[in-house]
Scaffold this motif. Sequence first.
Motif, PDB file in Angstrom:
ATOM      1  N   PRO A   1      47.556  48.135  40.557  1.00 38.25           N
ATOM      2  CA  PRO A   1      48.110  49.341  39.936  1.00 38.25           C
ATOM      3  C   PRO A   1      47.860  49.348  38.423  1.00 38.25           C
ATOM      4  CG  PRO A   1      49.650  48.474  41.531  1.00 38.25           C
ATOM      5  CD  PRO A   1      48.552  47.461  41.416  1.00 38.25           C
ATOM      6  N   GLY A   2      47.186  50.395  37.950  1.00 41.30           N
ATOM      7  CA  GLY A   2      46.912  50.532  36.522  1.00 41.30           C
ATOM      8  C   GLY A   2      45.698  49.780  36.037  1.00 41.30           C
ATOM      9  N   ILE A   3      45.015  49.019  36.885  1.00 39.90           N
ATOM     10  CA  ILE A   3      43.820  48.247  36.518  1.00 39.90           C
ATOM     11  C   ILE A   3      42.624  48.833  37.270  1.00 39.90           C
ATOM     12  CG2 ILE A   3      42.743  45.994  36.370  1.00 39.90           C
ATOM     13  CD1 ILE A   3      45.314  46.287  34.721  1.00 39.90           C
ATOM     14  N   VAL A   4      41.754  49.527  36.548  1.00 39.21           N
ATOM     15  CA  VAL A   4      40.625  50.225  37.154  1.00 39.21           C
ATOM     16  C   VAL A   4      39.333  49.737  36.518  1.00 39.21           C
ATOM     17  CG1 VAL A   4      39.578  52.469  37.614  1.00 39.21           C
ATOM     18  CG2 VAL A   4      42.068  52.245  37.552  1.00 39.21           C
ATOM     19  N   LEU A   5      38.395  49.298  37.338  1.00 36.57           N
ATOM     20  CA  LEU A   5      37.063  48.894  36.909  1.00 36.57           C
ATOM     21  C   LEU A   5      36.031  49.694  37.688  1.00 36.57           C
ATOM     22  CD1 LEU A   5      37.628  45.008  36.811  1.00 36.57           C
ATOM     23  CD2 LEU A   5      37.762  46.620  34.896  1.00 36.57           C
ATOM     24  N   LEU A   6      34.767  49.353  37.499  1.00 39.81           N
ATOM     25  CA  LEU A   6      33.711  50.058  38.221  1.00 39.81           C
ATOM     26  C   LEU A   6      33.331  49.282  39.482  1.00 39.81           C
ATOM     27  CD1 LEU A   6      31.380  51.125  35.264  1.00 39.81           C
ATOM     28  CD2 LEU A   6      33.139  52.474  36.427  1.00 39.81           C
ATOM     29  N   PRO A   7      32.768  49.964  40.471  1.00 40.76           N
ATOM     30  CA  PRO A   7      32.312  49.276  41.688  1.00 40.76           C
ATOM     31  C   PRO A   7      31.325  48.152  41.329  1.00 40.76           C
ATOM     32  CG  PRO A   7      32.230  51.650  41.977  1.00 40.76           C
ATOM     33  CD  PRO A   7      32.520  51.412  40.528  1.00 40.76           C
ATOM     34  N   GLY A   8      31.457  47.041  42.018  1.00 39.44           N
ATOM     35  CA  GLY A   8      30.580  45.896  41.759  1.00 39.44           C
ATOM     36  C   GLY A   8      31.139  44.934  40.741  1.00 39.44           C
ATOM     37  N   ALA A   9      32.286  45.263  40.147  1.00 37.29           N
ATOM     38  CA  ALA A   9      32.848  44.393  39.111  1.00 37.29           C
ATOM     39  C   ALA A   9      33.217  43.024  39.673  1.00 37.29           C
ATOM     40  CB  ALA A   9      34.071  45.050  38.479  1.00 37.29           C
ATOM     41  N   GLU A  10      33.656  42.944  40.895  1.00 37.21           N
ATOM     42  CA  GLU A  10      34.054  41.663  41.476  1.00 37.21           C
ATOM     43  C   GLU A  10      32.857  40.720  41.588  1.00 37.21           C
ATOM     44  OE1 GLU A  10      37.836  42.755  44.329  1.00 37.21           O
ATOM     45  OE2 GLU A  10      35.827  43.242  45.054  1.00 37.21           O
ATOM     46  N   GLN A  11      31.740  41.199  42.097  1.00 37.66           N
ATOM     47  CA  GLN A  11      30.568  40.343  42.215  1.00 37.66           C
ATOM     48  C   GLN A  11      30.013  39.961  40.844  1.00 37.66           C
ATOM     49  OE1 GLN A  11      29.392  39.012  45.121  1.00 37.66           O
ATOM     50  NE2 GLN A  11      28.245  37.756  43.651  1.00 37.66           N
ATOM     51  N   GLN A  12      30.087  40.907  39.896  1.00 37.48           N
ATOM     52  CA  GLN A  12      29.638  40.626  38.541  1.00 37.48           C
ATOM     53  C   GLN A  12      30.489  39.509  37.925  1.00 37.48           C
ATOM     54  OE1 GLN A  12      29.607  44.113  36.099  1.00 37.48           O
ATOM     55  NE2 GLN A  12      28.555  43.121  34.371  1.00 37.48           N
TER      56      GLN A  12
ATOM     57  N   THR B   1      37.896  39.605  28.514  1.00 41.16           N
ATOM     58  CA  THR B   1      38.956  40.549  28.834  1.00 41.16           C
ATOM     59  C   THR B   1      40.308  39.964  28.471  1.00 41.16           C
ATOM     60  OG1 THR B   1      39.831  42.011  30.561  1.00 41.16           O
ATOM     61  CG2 THR B   1      39.250  39.769  31.220  1.00 41.16           C
ATOM     62  N   THR B   2      41.350  40.649  28.825  1.00 38.20           N
ATOM     63  CA  THR B   2      42.718  40.224  28.511  1.00 38.20           C
ATOM     64  C   THR B   2      43.382  39.647  29.752  1.00 38.20           C
ATOM     65  OG1 THR B   2      43.638  42.375  29.078  1.00 38.20           O
ATOM     66  CG2 THR B   2      42.894  42.082  26.813  1.00 38.20           C
ATOM     67  N   ARG B   3      44.535  38.952  29.523  1.00 41.61           N
ATOM     68  CA  ARG B   3      45.289  38.432  30.670  1.00 41.61           C
ATOM     69  C   ARG B   3      45.759  39.562  31.577  1.00 41.61           C
ATOM     70  NH1 ARG B   3      47.284  33.318  30.852  1.00 41.61           N
ATOM     71  NH2 ARG B   3      49.186  34.017  31.912  1.00 41.61           N
ATOM     72  N   ARG B   4      46.020  40.754  30.993  1.00 44.61           N
ATOM     73  CA  ARG B   4      46.447  41.912  31.805  1.00 44.61           C
ATOM     74  C   ARG B   4      45.428  42.229  32.901  1.00 44.61           C
ATOM     75  NH1 ARG B   4      45.589  47.538  31.837  1.00 44.61           N
ATOM     76  NH2 ARG B   4      43.986  47.329  30.210  1.00 44.61           N
ATOM     77  N   VAL B   5      44.161  42.010  32.590  1.00 44.92           N
ATOM     78  CA  VAL B   5      43.094  42.289  33.561  1.00 44.92           C
ATOM     79  C   VAL B   5      42.698  41.028  34.313  1.00 44.92           C
ATOM     80  CG1 VAL B   5      40.736  43.124  33.837  1.00 44.92           C
ATOM     81  CG2 VAL B   5      42.238  44.170  32.131  1.00 44.92           C
ATOM     82  N   ALA B   6      42.613  39.900  33.600  1.00 46.21           N
ATOM     83  CA  ALA B   6      42.099  38.671  34.217  1.00 46.21           C
ATOM     84  C   ALA B   6      42.961  38.208  35.387  1.00 46.21           C
ATOM     85  CB  ALA B   6      42.005  37.570  33.157  1.00 46.21           C
ATOM     86  N   LEU B   7      44.290  38.226  35.233  1.00 49.05           N
ATOM     87  CA  LEU B   7      45.159  37.728  36.307  1.00 49.05           C
ATOM     88  C   LEU B   7      45.010  38.522  37.608  1.00 49.05           C
ATOM     89  CD1 LEU B   7      48.367  36.803  34.274  1.00 49.05           C
ATOM     90  CD2 LEU B   7      46.803  35.242  35.435  1.00 49.05           C
ATOM     91  N   PRO B   8      45.160  39.878  37.611  1.00 48.96           N
ATOM     92  CA  PRO B   8      44.976  40.597  38.877  1.00 48.96           C
ATOM     93  C   PRO B   8      43.539  40.519  39.406  1.00 48.96           C
ATOM     94  CG  PRO B   8      45.315  42.132  37.047  1.00 48.96           C
ATOM     95  CD  PRO B   8      45.614  40.761  36.520  1.00 48.96           C
ATOM     96  N   LEU B   9      42.545  40.409  38.497  1.00 46.94           N
ATOM     97  CA  LEU B   9      41.166  40.306  38.967  1.00 46.94           C
ATOM     98  C   LEU B   9      40.949  38.983  39.691  1.00 46.94           C
ATOM     99  CD1 LEU B   9      38.310  41.356  39.163  1.00 46.94           C
ATOM    100  CD2 LEU B   9      37.863  40.473  36.852  1.00 46.94           C
ATOM    101  N   LEU B  10      41.464  37.880  39.111  1.00 45.15           N
ATOM    102  CA  LEU B  10      41.330  36.584  39.794  1.00 45.15           C
ATOM    103  C   LEU B  10      42.082  36.578  41.134  1.00 45.15           C
ATOM    104  CD1 LEU B  10      41.693  34.197  36.726  1.00 45.15           C
ATOM    105  CD2 LEU B  10      39.616  34.621  38.085  1.00 45.15           C
ATOM    106  N   ASP B  11      43.254  37.216  41.186  1.00 44.80           N
ATOM    107  CA  ASP B  11      43.981  37.310  42.472  1.00 44.80           C
ATOM    108  C   ASP B  11      43.159  38.080  43.499  1.00 44.80           C
ATOM    109  OD1 ASP B  11      46.132  35.905  41.520  1.00 44.80           O
ATOM    110  OD2 ASP B  11      47.333  37.682  41.004  1.00 44.80           O
ATOM    111  N   ALA B  12      42.483  39.145  43.052  1.00 47.07           N
ATOM    112  CA  ALA B  12      41.645  39.925  43.971  1.00 47.07           C
ATOM    113  C   ALA B  12      40.486  39.089  44.481  1.00 47.07           C
ATOM    114  CB  ALA B  12      41.127  41.183  43.261  1.00 47.07           C
ATOM    115  N   LEU B  13      39.903  38.244  43.592  1.00 49.56           N
ATOM    116  CA  LEU B  13      38.816  37.364  44.023  1.00 49.56           C
ATOM    117  C   LEU B  13      39.317  36.338  45.027  1.00 49.56           C
ATOM    118  CD1 LEU B  13      36.978  36.734  40.600  1.00 49.56           C
ATOM    119  CD2 LEU B  13      36.375  38.364  42.405  1.00 49.56           C
ATOM    120  N   ASP B  14      40.556  35.854  44.819  1.00 47.97           N
ATOM    121  CA  ASP B  14      41.151  34.928  45.798  1.00 47.97           C
ATOM    122  C   ASP B  14      41.283  35.601  47.171  1.00 47.97           C
ATOM    123  OD1 ASP B  14      41.381  33.044  43.810  1.00 47.97           O
ATOM    124  OD2 ASP B  14      43.514  33.434  43.422  1.00 47.97           O
TER     125      ASP B  14
END
Length: 591
Positions: free
Chosen positions: A528-539, A562-575
């Motif tokens: 919620p509130g964290i929006v990136l572009l398609p393919g960001a996870e693989q990048q 990036t910031t912790r605001r983005v890094a934490l949910p992004l790493l959880d999504a990768l998990d």
Amino acid sequence: MYVVATAGHVDHGKSTLVDALTGMQSDRLEEERRRGLSIELGFVWTNLPDVGEVAFVDVPGHERFITTMLAGIGPVPAVLFVVAADDPWMPQAAEHLAALDALGVRHALVAVTRCDLADPAGAVSRASAEVERTSMRGAPVVAVSARTGAGLDQLRSHLAAMVGALPQPDPDADVRFWVDRRFTVRGAGTVVTGTLPAGRIARGDELALGGVRLRVRGVQSLGRPVEAATGVSRVALNLAGDGVARVDRGSVLVTPDAYHHTKVLDVRLHGGHQRGDRLPGHLQLHVGATDVQAQVRPLAADLDPDLVRLNLERPLPVRVGDRALLRDPGTRTVWGVHVLDPAPPPLGRRGAGRVRARQLADVTGTPDVASEIARRGLVDDRTLRRIGVPAGEPPSGAVRAGGWWLSAERAERAARETARIVAEHDAAQPLDPGLPLTVLADRLGLPSAELVSAVVAAPLRVAGGRVRAPASAASLPPELERAVAVLEQDLAGSPFAAPTAERLAELGLDVRRIAVAAKAGRVLRVAPGIVLLPGAEQQAVDLLSGLPQPFTTSEARQCLATTRRVALPLLDALDRRGLTRRLPDDRRELC
């Protein structure tokens, strides 16, 4: 067992004849014996060689008891028509013969009685001529004397041949038992009698009278207790239940939930009137062993005067193909009735009768599932069964789902309407594409969401309980397309610098619009509130692969710029996707 009804003018020897054939006495009431005429229905039986048991329903011949007479012959497939040799052709003989003809009775035998009192030649000739003009044409005519026994052996021989040619009823058919007598027996309670045309009734069975269930405590056939009786047979039932007081002569007991009880039916008439004659507005309908008043409405007298709609004073369990009789008590005119549709559509707007007459023009009254589905457009399995339409080969293109049938024409129309409704909705609500199946069912006038799903045609598809048009990258509304384009520019140089809430609001990307863009594959909603572009996870995985493994959250944040605001949910999504694995010390490594 075989069942035969008598018919003929009063005092022409019907009761005397069947008594002579059976050795029993059909006139059971003291008043009947005193007056020398039948008032109630009488029942006697005998055993014929090579045939078995034959029961006779002895009906009254007096004009005052015509309703009782019709109750006796209604459910019976064969008739013994009686004419006296020492009397001219009489009115009640003509009326009984007209009624038998109207009911479509084909199995008949004519007995000319009292041949010991007068030369039977004239009566034989007249009876033969009269019968030849009816549905009973070709029936044997036998001169007999119940007093001397002359001709009785020949009559028995013809009786055996007639009943032997009767069609065999289905013992597994639904029960429809027309009550023609009701009385109370001390110690037993309510007992009813009638002719069982088909099916099976056993002790302990439940039968329905309208919405009331009754239990069969005992079954008798030909005066003997039996465990079960099958049609065609004369049956007496000992009934119990809260609704037993409602049972009377003319009641109809049926297999529960097996019949459609109707007050409105479309029928074809035959006999009784000439083309151009005006039908009376109210007539008496005789069906089985019951009679009700019927309001008669021609559907389109100029197109086909024989097609009429009947509105009954009370509902009856009637099926497609049933034969019945309409009678005008004043003129004694009778019309044969062939039931075409016991569950017809309402006639509302002006001209509906003519439309209905055209629909029924080629309907034969023979139950046919293909014809019923094609004509009705929409019908459920339960209704088809209750109106007596057996399962069979449905019409080509018909659709079945959720216990309902759609005709090919109705299914094609529903598919076109579905495409139109979804397109109009998507144009008006671009952020909420597609419609739920239940909403479309209501819009299409269909009773089942399964039916909607069954008629959806490509390129539409059903997903998640909704009917959707094909998704594409170019399917976003213009204003949303512009917002996504600006977002793409913002992230072009810093793919992990997710816009802040204020920037999203500035672009007009609220929760709903982000969801639509994500569903279209134009953005990646990490959290919620964290929006990136398609393919960001693989990048991100590609960049993190350059770090020493395992790595810390801080190292990942610095690597991705990036910031912790983005890094934490992004790493959880990768998990969650199995691209990284979180270790007990909160470090991670690539999988």
